[in-house]
Design a protein around this motif. Structure first.
Motif, PDB file in Angstrom:
ATOM      1  N   SER A 148       0.860  -1.179   0.000  1.00  0.00           N
ATOM      2  CA  SER A 148       0.000   0.000   0.000  1.00  0.00           C
ATOM      3  C   SER A 148       0.896   1.229   0.000  1.00  0.00           C
ATOM      4  O   SER A 148       1.980   1.208  -0.562  1.00  0.00           O
ATOM      5  N   ASN A 149       0.444   2.286   0.649  1.00  0.00           N
ATOM      6  CA  ASN A 149       1.166   3.553   0.574  1.00  0.00           C
ATOM      7  C   ASN A 149       2.185   3.696   1.693  1.00  0.00           C
ATOM      8  O   ASN A 149       2.245   4.710   2.396  1.00  0.00           O
ATOM      9  N   THR A 150       2.991   2.674   1.834  1.00  0.00           N
ATOM     10  CA  THR A 150       4.069   2.656   2.798  1.00  0.00           C
ATOM     11  C   THR A 150       5.159   1.760   2.254  1.00  0.00           C
ATOM     12  O   THR A 150       4.975   1.105   1.233  1.00  0.00           O
ATOM     13  N   ILE A 151       6.303   1.718   2.914  1.00  0.00           N
ATOM     14  CA  ILE A 151       7.389   0.877   2.449  1.00  0.00           C
ATOM     15  C   ILE A 151       7.018  -0.594   2.589  1.00  0.00           C
ATOM     16  O   ILE A 151       6.285  -0.985   3.499  1.00  0.00           O
ATOM     17  N   TYR A 152       7.476  -1.416   1.656  1.00  0.00           N
ATOM     18  CA  TYR A 152       7.172  -2.843   1.702  1.00  0.00           C
ATOM     19  C   TYR A 152       7.992  -3.507   2.801  1.00  0.00           C
ATOM     20  O   TYR A 152       9.217  -3.400   2.833  1.00  0.00           O
ATOM     21  N   VAL A 153       7.293  -4.177   3.711  1.00  0.00           N
ATOM     22  CA  VAL A 153       7.949  -4.976   4.740  1.00  0.00           C
ATOM     23  C   VAL A 153       7.176  -6.283   4.881  1.00  0.00           C
ATOM     24  O   VAL A 153       5.979  -6.365   4.587  1.00  0.00           O
ATOM     25  N   GLU A 154       7.882  -7.303   5.296  1.00  0.00           N
ATOM     26  CA  GLU A 154       7.259  -8.606   5.510  1.00  0.00           C
ATOM     27  C   GLU A 154       7.662  -9.109   6.883  1.00  0.00           C
ATOM     28  O   GLU A 154       8.857  -9.278   7.153  1.00  0.00           O
ATOM     29  N   PRO A 155       6.723  -9.361   7.816  1.00  0.00           N
ATOM     30  CA  PRO A 155       5.273  -9.221   7.627  1.00  0.00           C
ATOM     31  C   PRO A 155       4.840  -7.751   7.613  1.00  0.00           C
ATOM     32  O   PRO A 155       5.542  -6.895   8.156  1.00  0.00           O
ATOM     33  N   PRO A 156       3.685  -7.479   6.993  1.00  0.00           N
ATOM     34  CA  PRO A 156       3.216  -6.092   6.895  1.00  0.00           C
ATOM     35  C   PRO A 156       2.781  -5.553   8.252  1.00  0.00           C
ATOM     36  O   PRO A 156       2.427  -6.313   9.156  1.00  0.00           O
ATOM     37  N   THR A 157       2.798  -4.241   8.364  1.00  0.00           N
ATOM     38  CA  THR A 157       2.377  -3.600   9.607  1.00  0.00           C
ATOM     39  C   THR A 157       1.016  -2.926   9.477  1.00  0.00           C
ATOM     40  O   THR A 157       0.322  -2.783  10.484  1.00  0.00           O
ATOM     41  N   TRP A 158       0.646  -2.492   8.287  1.00  0.00           N
ATOM     42  CA  TRP A 158      -0.637  -1.816   8.121  1.00  0.00           C
ATOM     43  C   TRP A 158      -1.785  -2.823   8.163  1.00  0.00           C
ATOM     44  O   TRP A 158      -1.722  -3.865   7.493  1.00  0.00           O
ATOM     45  N   PRO A 159      -2.872  -2.521   8.892  1.00  0.00           N
ATOM     46  CA  PRO A 159      -4.014  -3.445   8.977  1.00  0.00           C
ATOM     47  C   PRO A 159      -4.606  -3.795   7.614  1.00  0.00           C
ATOM     48  O   PRO A 159      -4.987  -4.949   7.387  1.00  0.00           O
ATOM     49  N   LYS A 160      -4.711  -2.828   6.687  1.00  0.00           N
ATOM     50  CA  LYS A 160      -5.336  -3.115   5.397  1.00  0.00           C
ATOM     51  C   LYS A 160      -4.520  -4.120   4.593  1.00  0.00           C
ATOM     52  O   LYS A 160      -5.096  -4.939   3.862  1.00  0.00           O
ATOM     53  N   ILE A 161      -3.203  -4.073   4.709  1.00  0.00           N
ATOM     54  CA  ILE A 161      -2.367  -5.023   3.973  1.00  0.00           C
ATOM     55  C   ILE A 161      -2.487  -6.415   4.591  1.00  0.00           C
ATOM     56  O   ILE A 161      -2.638  -7.415   3.875  1.00  0.00           O
ATOM     57  N   LYS A 162      -2.420  -6.485   5.914  1.00  0.00           N
ATOM     58  CA  LYS A 162      -2.572  -7.778   6.590  1.00  0.00           C
ATOM     59  C   LYS A 162      -3.891  -8.435   6.215  1.00  0.00           C
ATOM     60  O   LYS A 162      -3.944  -9.611   5.844  1.00  0.00           O
ATOM     61  N   ARG A 163      -4.979  -7.655   6.303  1.00  0.00           N
ATOM     62  CA  ARG A 163      -6.302  -8.213   6.019  1.00  0.00           C
ATOM     63  C   ARG A 163      -6.431  -8.561   4.534  1.00  0.00           C
ATOM     64  O   ARG A 163      -6.986  -9.602   4.182  1.00  0.00           O
ATOM     65  N   GLY A 164      -5.912  -7.709   3.676  1.00  0.00           N
ATOM     66  CA  GLY A 164      -5.987  -7.994   2.250  1.00  0.00           C
ATOM     67  C   GLY A 164      -5.284  -9.280   1.883  1.00  0.00           C
ATOM     68  O   GLY A 164      -5.804 -10.088   1.088  1.00  0.00           O
ATOM     69  N   GLU A 165      -4.095  -9.502   2.433  1.00  0.00           N
ATOM     70  CA  GLU A 165      -3.368 -10.738   2.165  1.00  0.00           C
ATOM     71  C   GLU A 165      -4.151 -11.947   2.654  1.00  0.00           C
ATOM     72  O   GLU A 165      -4.266 -12.967   1.948  1.00  0.00           O
ATOM     73  N   GLN A 166      -4.713 -11.851   3.861  1.00  0.00           N
ATOM     74  CA  GLN A 166      -5.481 -12.972   4.411  1.00  0.00           C
ATOM     75  C   GLN A 166      -6.706 -13.271   3.558  1.00  0.00           C
ATOM     76  O   GLN A 166      -7.001 -14.436   3.253  1.00  0.00           O
ATOM     77  N   LEU A 167      -7.427 -12.226   3.160  1.00  0.00           N
ATOM     78  CA  LEU A 167      -8.624 -12.423   2.349  1.00  0.00           C
ATOM     79  C   LEU A 167      -8.288 -13.014   0.985  1.00  0.00           C
ATOM     80  O   LEU A 167      -9.031 -13.867   0.465  1.00  0.00           O
ATOM     81  N   LEU A 168      -7.195 -12.578   0.396  1.00  0.00           N
ATOM     82  CA  LEU A 168      -6.810 -13.113  -0.912  1.00  0.00           C
ATOM     83  C   LEU A 168      -6.397 -14.576  -0.798  1.00  0.00           C
ATOM     84  O   LEU A 168      -6.748 -15.394  -1.661  1.00  0.00           O
ATOM     85  N   GLU A 169      -5.674 -14.915   0.239  1.00  0.00           N
ATOM     86  CA  GLU A 169      -5.297 -16.311   0.448  1.00  0.00           C
ATOM     87  C   GLU A 169      -6.529 -17.202   0.561  1.00  0.00           C
ATOM     88  O   GLU A 169      -6.607 -18.271  -0.062  1.00  0.00           O
ATOM     89  N   VAL A 170      -7.511 -16.764   1.340  1.00  0.00           N
ATOM     90  CA  VAL A 170      -8.741 -17.546   1.528  1.00  0.00           C
ATOM     91  C   VAL A 170      -9.506 -17.650   0.220  1.00  0.00           C
ATOM     92  O   VAL A 170     -10.017 -18.719  -0.145  1.00  0.00           O
ATOM     93  N   ALA A 171      -9.612 -16.535  -0.508  1.00  0.00           N
ATOM     94  CA  ALA A 171     -10.356 -16.528  -1.768  1.00  0.00           C
ATOM     95  C   ALA A 171      -9.745 -17.502  -2.765  1.00  0.00           C
ATOM     96  O   ALA A 171     -10.470 -18.261  -3.440  1.00  0.00           O
ATOM     97  N   ILE A 172      -8.436 -17.518  -2.878  1.00  0.00           N
ATOM     98  CA  ILE A 172      -7.781 -18.414  -3.837  1.00  0.00           C
ATOM     99  C   ILE A 172      -7.871 -19.859  -3.382  1.00  0.00           C
ATOM    100  O   ILE A 172      -8.089 -20.775  -4.198  1.00  0.00           O
ATOM    101  N   GLN A 173      -7.759 -20.089  -2.089  1.00  0.00           N
ATOM    102  CA  GLN A 173      -7.906 -21.455  -1.582  1.00  0.00           C
ATOM    103  C   GLN A 173      -9.295 -21.992  -1.881  1.00  0.00           C
ATOM    104  O   GLN A 173      -9.453 -23.130  -2.356  1.00  0.00           O
TER     105      GLN A 173
END
Length: 342
Positions: A171-196
């Motif tokens: 998103s609109n911050t530096i890329y880090v793994e694991p992410p710190t922003w709530p929207k990135i964390k939730r987006g990754e989780q939702l995408l993982e579930v959707a693809i599964q």
């Protein structure tokens, strides 16, 4: 406060990339279309920003399979001369720089060239996801790079997507793994579930895209009474989807634009081959901040193992600030990469 989410977890696709463009809703923007970059002859599929002279983009693919996705930085200080928020150089020109780089220029060389180019810092803060989808290794595509003008060394340029089963967000911050922003964390989780779920149910592409749009529609914006514009801006990092908000003047702009647009086409037109100037602000530092702010466009890019690309954009508003019913602003373009994945 855009978000880009990518995954290599679906067995039928080398890559799935989805994106929300959060912007002032009245900012003039074309629909996705094929256009030719005249200096290089490169054919590009993307929407284009009609506000800046460069007519840049935030998400595009080339006919030969290059991919570029741009996110800006959420910054609060305009006093740092080395890190401009809105620079003379349009950030929207940065995806085009990769998409139109010479065919013989590999990603590593492009990244090095951009990191060491002083002009890169003339743009506002950005992250650029870039890669070549036709380049393939044994277990997947070649890793994509996340280039930024908030780092000065090649060792600070993250690589992602080189292995199967990866899902990540930016998103609109530096890329880090694991992410710190709530929207990135939730987006990754939702995408993982959707693809599964899509994989387990063997969903067809149309059904899969419906699930992907549901990820982009996830609204967890922490709203409360009497929020100011700054309060809303500070809350953007919490929600994948950004519902529209604005001050009194912004909503008046929306009403005026809808009234003036009654006899006009729903979207701003742009000629297929045109790179000519449009009516533009005299000062290149001027931001377009007019009307309400929120998720303006949503985009899906699916690339299968035969090099077939599905590019689908969902416009949520027309060019005059009229809200569109879900699906009424959908546009799908399909093509095959010139040099298909082998």
């Amino acid at each position: 406060m855009c978000i880009a989410l990518l995954s290599t977890a679906h067995p039928r696709y080398a890559l799935i990339a989805i994106d929300n463009r959060d912007e002032y809703i009245l900012r003039p923007t074309s629909r996705p279309h094929w256009w030719t970059h005249k200096p290089s002859g490169t054919r590009i599929l993307s929407p284009r920003d009609l506000h800046r002279r460069e007519r840049g983009t935030w998400m595009g693919v080339s006919s030969t399979g290059r991919l570029a996705i741009l996110t800006n930085y959420r910054e609060s200080s305009q006093d740092d001369p080395d890190h401009a928020i809105c620079g003379v150089r349009s950030r929207g020109a940065l995806p085009t720089a990769w998409l139109t780089a010479p065919p013989e220029e590999k990603l590593d060389h492009f990244v090095k060239r951009m990191v060491t180019d002083p002009a890169t810092k003339a743009a506002g803060g950005f992250s650029l996801i870039c890669g070549d989808l036709k380049e393939k290794k044994e277990n997947g595509i070649e890793p994509l790079a996340i280039l930024t003008n908030r780092c000065d060394e090649l060792t600070e340029v993250p690589r992602l997507g080189g292995e199967r089963g990866m899902t990540c967000g930016l998103s609109n911050t530096i890329y880090v793994e694991p992410p710190t922003w709530p929207k990135i964390k939730r987006g990754e989780q939702l995408l993982e579930v959707a693809i599964q779920e899509a994989t387990e149910k063997d969903l067809a592409e149309e059904e899969l895209m419906d699930r992907l749009f549901a990820v982009l529609d996830d609204d967890t914006m922490p709203l409360r009474p009497n929020m100011s514009m700054q309060d809303h801006m500070d809350a953007l990092r919490h929600s994948v989807f950004v519902p529209p908000f604005g001050d009194t003047e912004g909503w008046k702009d929306m009403t005026d634009a809808a009234e003036q647009g009654k006899a006009k086409a729903a979207f701003d037109a742009i000629e297929d081959e045109s790179d000519v100037d449009t009516q533009l602000p005299a000062d290149p530092h001027v931001n377009f901040m007019k009307g309400a702010y929120g998720t303006q466009r949503q985009t899906l890019v699916l690339v299968d193992w035969e090099g077939n690309v599905t590019y689908k954009e969902r416009a949520l508003w027309d060019a005059h600030g009229n809200k569109l019913e879900k699906g009424h602003g959908d546009l799908v373009i399909k093509y095959k990469i010139d040099e298909a994945l082998q």
